[in-house]
Design a protein around this motif. Structure first.
Motif, short mmCIF file in Angstrom:
data_model
loop_
_atom_site.label_atom_id
_atom_site.label_comp_id
_atom_site.label_asym_id
_atom_site.label_seq_id
_atom_site.Cartn_x
_atom_site.Cartn_y
_atom_site.Cartn_z
N ALA A 46 28.89 36.06 41.35
CA ALA A 46 29.61 36.95 40.49
C ALA A 46 30.97 37.31 41.07
CB ALA A 46 28.90 38.14 40.45
N CYS A 47 32.17 37.31 40.26
CA CYS A 47 33.30 37.50 40.67
C CYS A 47 34.37 38.64 39.90
CB CYS A 47 34.01 36.13 40.83
SG CYS A 47 35.69 35.96 41.40
N ARG A 48 35.17 39.32 40.71
CA ARG A 48 36.04 40.02 39.96
C ARG A 48 37.42 39.38 40.51
NH1 ARG A 48 36.17 46.61 40.22
NH2 ARG A 48 35.18 46.22 38.36
N ASN A 49 38.30 39.33 39.52
CA ASN A 49 39.69 38.80 39.79
C ASN A 49 40.64 39.27 38.74
OD1 ASN A 49 42.24 37.29 40.13
ND2 ASN A 49 41.17 35.64 41.03
N CYS A 50 41.14 40.51 38.90
CA CYS A 50 42.20 41.05 37.81
C CYS A 50 43.29 40.77 37.82
CB CYS A 50 41.77 42.55 37.90
SG CYS A 50 40.12 43.19 37.68
N PHE A 51 43.85 39.48 38.85
CA PHE A 51 45.33 39.23 38.61
C PHE A 51 45.82 38.83 37.35
CE2 PHE A 51 44.12 38.90 43.27
CZ PHE A 51 45.10 40.07 43.86
N TRP A 52 46.98 39.33 36.76
CA TRP A 52 47.28 38.87 35.47
C TRP A 52 47.88 37.46 35.32
CZ3 TRP A 52 46.81 40.58 30.72
CH2 TRP A 52 47.85 40.19 29.76
N GLY A 53 47.33 36.81 34.24
CA GLY A 53 47.37 35.33 34.20
C GLY A 53 46.85 34.48 35.28
N VAL A 54 45.81 35.11 36.00
CA VAL A 54 45.02 34.40 37.17
C VAL A 54 43.60 34.44 36.83
CG1 VAL A 54 44.67 33.92 39.55
CG2 VAL A 54 47.09 34.41 38.68
N GLY A 55 43.23 35.73 36.79
CA GLY A 55 41.86 36.05 37.03
C GLY A 55 40.95 35.23 36.00
N ASN A 56 41.12 35.16 34.69
CA ASN A 56 40.01 34.56 33.81
C ASN A 56 40.34 32.90 34.05
OD1 ASN A 56 39.60 33.39 30.68
ND2 ASN A 56 38.38 35.14 31.35
N LYS A 57 41.42 32.20 34.29
CA LYS A 57 41.26 30.97 34.60
C LYS A 57 40.56 30.67 35.87
CE LYS A 57 45.97 30.64 32.58
NZ LYS A 57 47.47 30.29 32.76
N TYR A 58 40.75 31.44 36.93
CA TYR A 58 39.82 31.23 38.01
C TYR A 58 38.27 31.16 37.86
CZ TYR A 58 38.83 31.77 43.06
OH TYR A 58 38.27 31.49 44.45
N LEU A 59 38.05 32.39 37.14
CA LEU A 59 36.72 32.20 36.86
C LEU A 59 36.00 30.98 35.94
CD1 LEU A 59 36.50 36.09 35.87
CD2 LEU A 59 34.77 35.14 37.39
N ARG A 60 36.88 30.66 35.13
CA ARG A 60 36.55 29.33 34.32
C ARG A 60 36.72 28.30 34.91
NH1 ARG A 60 35.70 30.62 28.96
NH2 ARG A 60 36.64 32.89 28.37
N GLU A 61 37.76 28.16 36.23
CA GLU A 61 37.43 26.91 37.06
C GLU A 61 36.31 26.96 37.79
OE1 GLU A 61 39.94 24.75 40.56
OE2 GLU A 61 40.90 26.51 39.34
N MET A 62 35.91 28.17 38.09
CA MET A 62 34.38 28.26 39.00
C MET A 62 33.39 27.89 38.02
SD MET A 62 34.73 31.83 41.24
CE MET A 62 33.07 31.32 42.14
N ALA A 63 33.27 28.20 36.88
CA ALA A 63 32.31 27.91 35.92
C ALA A 63 32.14 26.46 35.85
CB ALA A 63 32.27 28.75 34.67
N ALA A 64 33.23 25.83 35.56
CA ALA A 64 33.31 24.41 35.37
C ALA A 64 32.58 23.50 36.52
CB ALA A 64 34.52 23.95 35.11
N ASN A 65 32.63 24.33 37.69
CA ASN A 65 32.29 23.48 38.75
C ASN A 65 31.06 23.96 39.70
OD1 ASN A 65 34.59 21.33 39.26
ND2 ASN A 65 35.56 23.41 38.70
N SER A 66 30.58 24.80 38.83
CA SER A 66 29.13 25.72 39.43
C SER A 66 27.99 25.12 38.89
CB SER A 66 29.45 27.06 39.38
OG SER A 66 28.48 27.74 39.77
N SER A 67 26.88 24.94 39.79
CA SER A 67 25.55 24.60 39.39
C SER A 67 24.91 25.72 39.13
CB SER A 67 24.95 23.57 40.36
OG SER A 67 24.67 24.15 41.65
N VAL A 68 25.18 26.99 39.23
CA VAL A 68 24.45 28.24 38.96
C VAL A 68 25.22 29.10 38.25
CG1 VAL A 68 23.18 27.97 41.27
CG2 VAL A 68 25.61 29.46 41.14
N PRO A 69 24.80 30.16 37.54
CA PRO A 69 25.58 30.89 36.53
C PRO A 69 26.65 31.83 37.22
CG PRO A 69 23.05 31.74 36.60
CD PRO A 69 23.49 30.77 37.59
#
Length: 327
Positions: free
Chosen positions: A106-129
């Motif tokens: 689970a991750c919190r990253n609120c930096f504008w223009g960065v946070g959601n992209k960071y989470l989606r990159e994690m999701a694309a490469n993670s084998s867990v939720p």
């Protein structure tokens, strides 16, 4: 009722069906009853998860840590400033490695223009939720707790006037993720949603378009106004909360001339008198007391903020249980 949740990422509720969200709420209410009666809920015994925070947190961190402990697991808090992320390690590498060591991230990253992209990159490469604990665009855990609270207090939420209202605050330049999540989610439950803000504090146009589509599909409505009194008038629910002018101005400055010109956008007893007599006041917290809201309102009879905050625990537990232990 949807039952296939294991391994599902939660980046935004917009990517979950209404039936899936209904299941989360059903499980949340069940877990809340068991918490109240002291019934053990060791459904995820022996599991571990990683909680990555780029920013400070009170309700989110503790609802996740306490909640996962109550489910029988262990949550490892990670301050990203002490991780190799601070030396440039990529979201991909972090996600691949942590997902091999535990059962969820689970991750919190609120930096504008960065946070959601960071989470989606994690999701694309993670084998867990991957669970979004708030990014620059979405705060799904808060949205779930808000919805649960309204159902508790109001019962049937269809056709209720729910007003999401910008409020003056100086504590920090806050993300748009809370109001954006609410304006997308609430019309899916047939609510008459009002979004009120001064010009310059717009939400992204694509989000407004999605919210209107959600309203049309599910029998809700969305009304946008720059008149604060219109939003309060005859409202069943008011959610006055500050958010930053990120869409129109990406400066990180907290106080500027635009902000100061709207000091009158404050939740007072006088303006609450425009709402229905049994209306409820909500806030994701922390509230900027004295600026966003008068103490007499947030501590008064309309306020349900502490129930709302507690529901962060129960909805977080439901998300963890379903995505980590569901079929």
């Amino acid at each position: 009722m949807q039952s296939v949740f294991r391994g599902k990422h939660l980046i935004t509720l917009q990517e979950w069906t209404k039936e899936e969200i209904d299941t989360i709420l059903d499980v949340s209410f069940d877990l809340k009853r068991k918490f109240a009666t002291g019934e053990q809920t060791n459904y995820l015994q022996g599991q571990s998860m990683f909680l990555m925070f780029f920013e400070q947190s009170t309700r989110t961190r503790n609802s996740m840590e306490a909640g996962f402990s109550q489910l029988g697991g262990h949550a490892n808090y990670l301050d990203t400033s002490t991780m190799q992320i601070s030396h440039g390690e990529s979201a991909k590498d972090t996600a691949v490695i942590l997902s091999r060591m535990g059962h969820a991230i689970a991750c919190r990253n609120c930096f504008w223009g960065v946070g959601n992209k960071y989470l989606r990159e994690m999701a694309a490469n993670s084998s867990v939720p991957i669970m979004n604990l708030q990014c620059d665009l979405y705060h799904p855990m808060q949205g779930l707790a808000d919805l649960m609270t309204m159902k508790e207090k109001l019962g049937d939420v269809r056709r209720k006037k729910v007003s999401i209202i910008w409020a003056y605050a100086t504590s920090h330049k806050k993300p748009i993720s809370v109001p954006l999540t609410q304006v997308l989610l609430f019309p899916r439950y047939g609510m008459d949603v009002w979004l009120a803000y001064p010009e310059g504090y717009d939400l992204p146009e694509w989000a407004i378009e999605q919210a209107r589509e959600n309203a049309e599909k599910h029998g809700g409505t969305l009304t946008i106004t720059h008149n604060m009194e219109e939003a309060y008038k005859d409202a069943d629910v008011v959610i006055p909360k500050n958010w930053g002018s990120w869409v129109t101005n990406q400066s990180t400055a907290v106080v500027d001339d635009l902000l100061e010109s709207y000091r009158s956008w404050k939740c007072t007893e006088e303006i609450m008198a425009l709402t229905k007599g049994n209306s409820i006041y909500m806030h994701a917290l922390p509230a900027d007391r004295g600026n966003e809201v008068e103490d007499s309102v947030i501590d008064g009879s309309h306020s349900v903020v502490y129930d709302e905050a507690e529901n962060r625990l129960h909805t977080a537990k439901a998300v963890m249980l379903l995505t980590m232990g569901g079929k």
